[in-house]
Design a protein around this motif. Structure first.
Motif, PDB file in Angstrom:
ATOM      1  N   LEU A 257       4.983 -31.643  28.759  1.00  0.00           N
ATOM      2  CA  LEU A 257       4.145 -31.414  27.579  1.00  0.00           C
ATOM      3  C   LEU A 257       4.168 -29.949  27.149  1.00  0.00           C
ATOM      4  O   LEU A 257       4.187 -29.642  25.953  1.00  0.00           O
ATOM      5  CB  LEU A 257       2.703 -31.855  27.872  1.00  0.00           C
ATOM      6  CG  LEU A 257       2.447 -33.363  27.924  1.00  0.00           C
ATOM      7  CD1 LEU A 257       1.017 -33.648  28.361  1.00  0.00           C
ATOM      8  CD2 LEU A 257       2.715 -34.020  26.572  1.00  0.00           C
ATOM      9  N   GLN A 258       4.180 -29.053  28.107  1.00  0.00           N
ATOM     10  CA  GLN A 258       4.231 -27.626  27.774  1.00  0.00           C
ATOM     11  C   GLN A 258       5.558 -27.259  27.112  1.00  0.00           C
ATOM     12  O   GLN A 258       5.594 -26.427  26.215  1.00  0.00           O
ATOM     13  CB  GLN A 258       3.999 -26.788  29.035  1.00  0.00           C
ATOM     14  CG  GLN A 258       2.552 -26.831  29.519  1.00  0.00           C
ATOM     15  CD  GLN A 258       2.335 -26.056  30.803  1.00  0.00           C
ATOM     16  OE1 GLN A 258       3.221 -25.957  31.652  1.00  0.00           O
ATOM     17  NE2 GLN A 258       1.137 -25.515  30.970  1.00  0.00           N
ATOM     18  N   GLN A 259       6.624 -27.907  27.532  1.00  0.00           N
ATOM     19  CA  GLN A 259       7.923 -27.686  26.887  1.00  0.00           C
ATOM     20  C   GLN A 259       7.911 -28.167  25.437  1.00  0.00           C
ATOM     21  O   GLN A 259       8.658 -27.657  24.596  1.00  0.00           O
ATOM     22  CB  GLN A 259       9.025 -28.412  27.661  1.00  0.00           C
ATOM     23  CG  GLN A 259       9.351 -27.764  29.008  1.00  0.00           C
ATOM     24  CD  GLN A 259      10.291 -28.610  29.846  1.00  0.00           C
ATOM     25  OE1 GLN A 259      10.688 -29.705  29.445  1.00  0.00           O
ATOM     26  NE2 GLN A 259      10.657 -28.101  31.014  1.00  0.00           N
ATOM     27  N   GLY A 261       5.351 -27.832  23.553  1.00  0.00           N
ATOM     28  CA  GLY A 261       4.432 -26.978  22.805  1.00  0.00           C
ATOM     29  C   GLY A 261       2.968 -27.217  23.049  1.00  0.00           C
ATOM     30  O   GLY A 261       2.118 -26.648  22.359  1.00  0.00           O
ATOM     31  N   TYR A 262       2.633 -28.042  24.036  1.00  0.00           N
ATOM     32  CA  TYR A 262       1.225 -28.336  24.311  1.00  0.00           C
ATOM     33  C   TYR A 262       0.586 -27.260  25.190  1.00  0.00           C
ATOM     34  O   TYR A 262       1.225 -26.682  26.074  1.00  0.00           O
ATOM     35  CB  TYR A 262       1.086 -29.683  25.029  1.00  0.00           C
ATOM     36  CG  TYR A 262       0.939 -30.868  24.101  1.00  0.00           C
ATOM     37  CD1 TYR A 262      -0.307 -31.421  23.841  1.00  0.00           C
ATOM     38  CD2 TYR A 262       2.051 -31.412  23.473  1.00  0.00           C
ATOM     39  CE1 TYR A 262      -0.445 -32.502  22.991  1.00  0.00           C
ATOM     40  CE2 TYR A 262       1.933 -32.501  22.619  1.00  0.00           C
ATOM     41  CZ  TYR A 262       0.672 -33.035  22.386  1.00  0.00           C
ATOM     42  OH  TYR A 262       0.539 -34.108  21.524  1.00  0.00           O
ATOM     43  N   GLU A 263      -0.698 -27.033  24.932  1.00  0.00           N
ATOM     44  CA  GLU A 263      -1.533 -26.227  25.826  1.00  0.00           C
ATOM     45  C   GLU A 263      -2.272 -27.193  26.738  1.00  0.00           C
ATOM     46  O   GLU A 263      -2.660 -28.285  26.317  1.00  0.00           O
ATOM     47  CB  GLU A 263      -2.528 -25.411  25.003  1.00  0.00           C
ATOM     48  CG  GLU A 263      -3.481 -24.568  25.827  1.00  0.00           C
ATOM     49  CD  GLU A 263      -4.536 -23.878  24.973  1.00  0.00           C
ATOM     50  OE1 GLU A 263      -5.528 -23.375  25.542  1.00  0.00           O
ATOM     51  OE2 GLU A 263      -4.367 -23.847  23.735  1.00  0.00           O
ATOM     52  N   PHE A 264      -2.478 -26.808  27.991  1.00  0.00           N
ATOM     53  CA  PHE A 264      -3.189 -27.677  28.927  1.00  0.00           C
ATOM     54  C   PHE A 264      -4.482 -27.014  29.372  1.00  0.00           C
ATOM     55  O   PHE A 264      -4.491 -25.850  29.777  1.00  0.00           O
ATOM     56  CB  PHE A 264      -2.320 -27.978  30.150  1.00  0.00           C
ATOM     57  CG  PHE A 264      -3.002 -28.860  31.175  1.00  0.00           C
ATOM     58  CD1 PHE A 264      -3.438 -30.133  30.848  1.00  0.00           C
ATOM     59  CD2 PHE A 264      -3.207 -28.406  32.478  1.00  0.00           C
ATOM     60  CE1 PHE A 264      -4.061 -30.947  31.783  1.00  0.00           C
ATOM     61  CE2 PHE A 264      -3.825 -29.205  33.428  1.00  0.00           C
ATOM     62  CZ  PHE A 264      -4.250 -30.482  33.075  1.00  0.00           C
ATOM     63  N   PRO A 334      -1.023 -28.039  19.663  1.00  0.00           N
ATOM     64  CA  PRO A 334      -1.754 -29.183  20.226  1.00  0.00           C
ATOM     65  C   PRO A 334      -2.190 -28.917  21.659  1.00  0.00           C
ATOM     66  O   PRO A 334      -1.594 -28.086  22.370  1.00  0.00           O
ATOM     67  CB  PRO A 334      -0.732 -30.317  20.163  1.00  0.00           C
ATOM     68  CG  PRO A 334       0.598 -29.647  20.113  1.00  0.00           C
ATOM     69  CD  PRO A 334       0.371 -28.369  19.358  1.00  0.00           C
ATOM     70  N   VAL A 335      -3.222 -29.635  22.100  1.00  0.00           N
ATOM     71  CA  VAL A 335      -3.802 -29.381  23.414  1.00  0.00           C
ATOM     72  C   VAL A 335      -3.987 -30.689  24.178  1.00  0.00           C
ATOM     73  O   VAL A 335      -4.239 -31.745  23.588  1.00  0.00           O
ATOM     74  CB  VAL A 335      -5.159 -28.647  23.280  1.00  0.00           C
ATOM     75  CG1 VAL A 335      -6.186 -29.521  22.563  1.00  0.00           C
ATOM     76  CG2 VAL A 335      -5.690 -28.207  24.645  1.00  0.00           C
ATOM     77  N   PHE A 336      -3.836 -30.608  25.481  1.00  0.00           N
ATOM     78  CA  PHE A 336      -4.174 -31.708  26.379  1.00  0.00           C
ATOM     79  C   PHE A 336      -5.363 -31.232  27.199  1.00  0.00           C
ATOM     80  O   PHE A 336      -5.253 -30.334  28.024  1.00  0.00           O
ATOM     81  CB  PHE A 336      -2.986 -32.048  27.275  1.00  0.00           C
ATOM     82  CG  PHE A 336      -3.263 -33.099  28.337  1.00  0.00           C
ATOM     83  CD1 PHE A 336      -4.416 -33.881  28.335  1.00  0.00           C
ATOM     84  CD2 PHE A 336      -2.333 -33.319  29.359  1.00  0.00           C
ATOM     85  CE1 PHE A 336      -4.651 -34.841  29.302  1.00  0.00           C
ATOM     86  CE2 PHE A 336      -2.561 -34.271  30.344  1.00  0.00           C
ATOM     87  CZ  PHE A 336      -3.714 -35.041  30.319  1.00  0.00           C
ATOM     88  N   ILE A 337      -6.527 -31.839  26.956  1.00  0.00           N
ATOM     89  CA  ILE A 337      -7.741 -31.495  27.708  1.00  0.00           C
ATOM     90  C   ILE A 337      -7.990 -32.582  28.736  1.00  0.00           C
ATOM     91  O   ILE A 337      -8.159 -33.755  28.396  1.00  0.00           O
ATOM     92  CB  ILE A 337      -8.959 -31.345  26.778  1.00  0.00           C
ATOM     93  CG1 ILE A 337      -8.719 -30.221  25.767  1.00  0.00           C
ATOM     94  CG2 ILE A 337     -10.225 -31.057  27.595  1.00  0.00           C
ATOM     95  CD1 ILE A 337      -9.853 -30.049  24.766  1.00  0.00           C
ATOM     96  N   TRP A 338      -8.006 -32.189  29.991  1.00  0.00           N
ATOM     97  CA  TRP A 338      -8.226 -33.119  31.105  1.00  0.00           C
ATOM     98  C   TRP A 338      -9.573 -32.808  31.737  1.00  0.00           C
ATOM     99  O   TRP A 338      -9.826 -31.694  32.178  1.00  0.00           O
ATOM    100  CB  TRP A 338      -7.109 -32.957  32.139  1.00  0.00           C
ATOM    101  CG  TRP A 338      -7.360 -33.617  33.462  1.00  0.00           C
ATOM    102  CD1 TRP A 338      -7.896 -33.045  34.575  1.00  0.00           C
ATOM    103  CD2 TRP A 338      -7.069 -34.980  33.811  1.00  0.00           C
ATOM    104  NE1 TRP A 338      -7.958 -33.958  35.609  1.00  0.00           N
ATOM    105  CE2 TRP A 338      -7.459 -35.158  35.172  1.00  0.00           C
ATOM    106  CE3 TRP A 338      -6.524 -36.063  33.124  1.00  0.00           C
ATOM    107  CZ2 TRP A 338      -7.313 -36.370  35.839  1.00  0.00           C
ATOM    108  CZ3 TRP A 338      -6.380 -37.276  33.796  1.00  0.00           C
ATOM    109  CH2 TRP A 338      -6.767 -37.422  35.132  1.00  0.00           C
TER     110      TRP A 338
END
Length: 452
Positions: A257-259, A261-264, A334-338
């Protein structure tokens, strides 16, 4: 040379070599964290304690009571979790408080001492070579087992790296938000296990979510289940918690996901994908010292010294607060919030309306089934309230990808081999989702491949 070996074998060397066995056993559980200086210091302290005890025993003229009592004491002190698990099959688990553990050590030691005195020190010395050889063999087998475990893990890492995975992506790079409710069982399990229907199912379906009636997890243990998810449906079982925790830190999904362009954002007590844990909970070891003392009386004493009341509840409140801030932050990508909530996992600190329980179930094995079921379902309803408030607080959530799930089923009140232990809650929403495609999902760990 033979005389020297024979002389050493005739002594009570096993008193000291047992500590070496313990340290090697603990170290081989996860070689990567090994710290030679810490190992040496622990062994030196262990030897010094034994030397002082035996010196005092000899000066007091009590050496005729032998040394077996000392080894018995160390077994209980260093392996109290294993001893407790064994005895809990015959004794009520509520008995295992620290003061009772001390009694558990003293009484058998006195019995062993009296037997030793009656038998005679000369006769007992004949056991020394047998015990010495036994402990040395144990050390060798433990070391070989650890090396094999480490090689097995390296093969597992290679297998993960070389897998061919199906294509997966989040449609139009939408924000992904995953709220995980620890030990939240699926609707089918709640019905059969607790005769309970969760209103979260109805609420989410009304909002347009796809809710699974039955969903499986690769494991009924949190770290294995989450590790399997973040390493993209990894069905290869991990050797133990430490290796699984390390693998979780290497997360293939986060890297992918980071590849793209996502922020985690990691709101968890685990390190995920190289991102530091949000909050320190001493549930899983992530350093060498904790690895050594875990499951021993020393670990209990450290936890008591910290004196943090209701750590899991404090953690939950901080996660919710941080989540509400993170979902409102403006981002250029875009972001992935866990967010990992320890609800409805024991201890059941709160009731359905969020009020603190006066007598919460802290351990489901030592409480009555009726009390466990009542407090679990009440805590689950509290979780429903919390998660719906979190969902409604997400700006423009209908234009995002949202997953709400458990990590495994409810493990209480059922046998270890009951399939419901591996059946977590699962609900998914994203604009234009294909419910026929979502129906193909059997394991929660397959969800990342069906969010496109």
């Amino acid at each position: 040379m033979g005389k020297i070996i024979e002389d050493w074998l005739s002594r009570a060397v096993f008193v000291y070599s047992f500590g070496l066995f313990f340290l090697i056993y603990k170290s081989t559980l996860y070689f990567a964290s090994f710290e030679p200086l810490t190992f040496i210091c622990f062994f030196a302290v262990y030897c010094l304690i034994n030397y002082v005890i035996l010196f005092v025993q000899e000066k007091l003229g009590l050496y005729e009571y032998g040394t077996l009592w000392l080894i018995f004491s160390w077994i209980i002190v260093l392996f109290i979790d294993r001893v407790s698990d064994l005895l809990s099959k015959f004794i009520d688990p509520s008995f295992f408080h620290l003061k009772y553990v001390i009694i558990l050590i003293i009484i058998p030691c006195l019995i062993l001492g009296l037997i030793s005195k009656k038998t005679g020190s000369r006769k007992l010395k004949k056991l020394n070579p047998i015990l010495n050889v036994f402990v040395f063999i144990l050390i060798g087998l433990t070391l070989l087992s650890g090396i094999r475990l480490d090689q097995q893990e390296k093969k597992h890492t290679v297998a993960l790296t070389n897998r061919k995975l199906p294509a997966f992506e989040i449609k139009n790079n939408k924000d992904l938000i995953w709220i995980l409710l620890d030990e939240y069982a699926d609707p089918a399990s709640l019905k059969t296990q607790f005769k309970f229907h969760s209103y979260l199912v109805d609420s989410l379906e009304t909002k347009g979510f796809f809710v699974f009636d039955t969903l499986c997890s690769r494991s009924d243990a949190t770290v294995h289940s989450i590790n399997s998810l973040f390493n993209l449906d990894d069905s290869i079982s991990m050797p133990n918690y430490s290796y699984a925790t390390n693998s979780l830190n290497q997360s293939l999904w986060i890297k992918s996901l980071q590849q793209k362009g996502y922020e985690f954002v990691n709101l968890d007590f685990f390190n995920i994908g190289g991102h530091p844990k949000f909050y320190l909970l001493r549930f899983f070891t992530d350093n060498y010292i904790d690895q050594l003392i875990e499951g021993s009386v020393f670990s209990i004493l450290v936890n008591k010294a910290i004196k943090e009341e209701m750590p899991a509840d404090r953690y939950n409140q901080k996660i919710v607060s941080a989540f509400n801030l993170k979902v409102r932050e403006k981002r250029a990508k875009p972001v992935f919030i866990w967010a990992h909530l320890l609800i409805p996992h024991e201890p059941f600190y709160r009731g359905a309306n969020g009020q603190l329980n006066k007598d919460p179930v802290l351990d489901t094995k030592s409480s009555s089934p009726a009390k466990v079921a009542s407090q679990y379902t009440a805590y689950l309803n509290y979780g429903n309230k919390v998660v719906l408030e979190m969902l409604n607080g997400i700006p423009d959530w209908r234009n995002k990808t949202i997953v709400i799930s458990g990590d495994h089923g409810a493990r209480m009140l059922v046998p270890d081999n009951d399939p419901r232990r591996k059946q977590p809650f699962g609900a998914i929403y994203y604009p234009g989702m294909d419910k026929r495609d979502l129906n193909k999902i059997k394991y929660m760990q397959q969800i990342p491949f069906h969010l496109h």
